[in-house]
Design an enzyme around this catalytic site. Structure first.
Site, PDB file in Angstrom:
ATOM      1  N   ILE A  79       0.850  -1.114   0.037  1.00  0.00           N
ATOM      2  CA  ILE A  79       0.021  -0.024   0.024  1.00  0.00           C
ATOM      3  C   ILE A  79       0.890   1.181  -0.058  1.00  0.00           C
ATOM      4  O   ILE A  79       2.086   1.293   0.670  1.00  0.00           O
ATOM      5  CB  ILE A  79      -0.902  -0.109   1.279  1.00  0.00           C
ATOM      6  CG1 ILE A  79      -2.250   1.173   0.876  1.00  0.00           C
ATOM      7  CG2 ILE A  79      -0.277   0.215   2.448  1.00  0.00           C
ATOM      8  CD1 ILE A  79      -3.281   0.869   2.023  1.00  0.00           C
ATOM      9  N   CYS A  80       0.237   2.328  -0.628  1.00  0.00           N
ATOM     10  CA  CYS A  80       0.987   3.670  -0.566  1.00  0.00           C
ATOM     11  C   CYS A  80      -0.076   4.664  -0.439  1.00  0.00           C
ATOM     12  O   CYS A  80      -1.136   4.336   0.143  1.00  0.00           O
ATOM     13  CB  CYS A  80       1.735   3.760  -1.819  1.00  0.00           C
ATOM     14  SG  CYS A  80       0.755   4.073  -3.447  1.00  0.00           S
ATOM     15  N   ARG A  81      -0.098   5.932  -0.805  1.00  0.00           N
ATOM     16  CA  ARG A  81      -0.994   6.680  -0.487  1.00  0.00           C
ATOM     17  C   ARG A  81      -2.083   6.799  -1.497  1.00  0.00           C
ATOM     18  O   ARG A  81      -3.474   6.753  -1.289  1.00  0.00           O
ATOM     19  CB  ARG A  81      -0.166   8.159  -0.766  1.00  0.00           C
ATOM     20  CG  ARG A  81      -1.501   9.276  -0.552  1.00  0.00           C
ATOM     21  CD  ARG A  81      -0.787  10.902  -0.593  1.00  0.00           C
ATOM     22  NE  ARG A  81      -0.328  10.935  -1.846  1.00  0.00           N
ATOM     23  CZ  ARG A  81      -0.829  11.662  -2.818  1.00  0.00           C
ATOM     24  NH1 ARG A  81      -1.924  12.036  -2.648  1.00  0.00           N
ATOM     25  NH2 ARG A  81      -0.079  11.866  -3.799  1.00  0.00           N
ATOM     26  N   MET A 107      -3.934   4.394   0.668  1.00  0.00           N
ATOM     27  CA  MET A 107      -4.293   4.908   2.016  1.00  0.00           C
ATOM     28  C   MET A 107      -5.462   5.983   1.993  1.00  0.00           C
ATOM     29  O   MET A 107      -6.178   5.906   2.782  1.00  0.00           O
ATOM     30  CB  MET A 107      -3.235   5.551   2.693  1.00  0.00           C
ATOM     31  CG  MET A 107      -2.283   4.604   3.419  1.00  0.00           C
ATOM     32  SD  MET A 107      -2.895   3.165   4.632  1.00  0.00           S
ATOM     33  CE  MET A 107      -3.289   4.214   5.929  1.00  0.00           C
TER      34      MET A 107
END
Length: 128
Positions: A79-81, A107
């Protein structure tokens, strides 16, 4: 419609709901066979991340860093932004032989779904 999507030969992609289930963030934290691997930069991680996630920035991963011990020999949900960096990280990990998928919407979608976000001190975090 399937919640698991595979790109053209690349790693699969999962929805936030599937990611939360696979990493034990639903049903009171029980279950979950995978590790949530957050690949954002340290300042983003400190501002807010999912509880019990493991951190390894994409820049470190791309430079050849190994996985944190908590992620060894486990399926990875990356996961990232927003989902762009996690897609790249998942590709790198799959090329190294890892079982990795990335989270569609990152996120941003995690937080929008009402899933928990904590800061580096364990308080309420924000998605930076």
């Amino acid at each position: 419609m399937s919640v698991f999507r595979r790109g053209r030969g690349g790693p699969g992609r999962v929805t936030t709901q599937v990611a939360a289930a696979r990493t034990g963030h639903v049903d009171g934290g029980s279950g979950g066979d995978a590790v949530l691997l957050d690949v954002r930069e340290p300042n983003e991680w400190q501002a807010g991340h999912a509880p019990h996630a493991v951190h390894l920035s994409l820049s470190a991963l791309a430079a050849g860093a190994g996985l944190p011990e908590e992620a060894w020999a486990r399926p990875l949900v990356v996961i990232c932004r927003s989902g762009h960096r996690s897609r790249h990280a998942a590709e790198l990990l799959v090329a190294r032989g890892a079982d990795a998928v990335d989270v569609i919407g990152g996120m941003r979608n995690w937080s929008a779904a009402g899933l928990p976000v904590v800061d580096s001190r364990g308080g309420n975090g924000t998605v930076a």
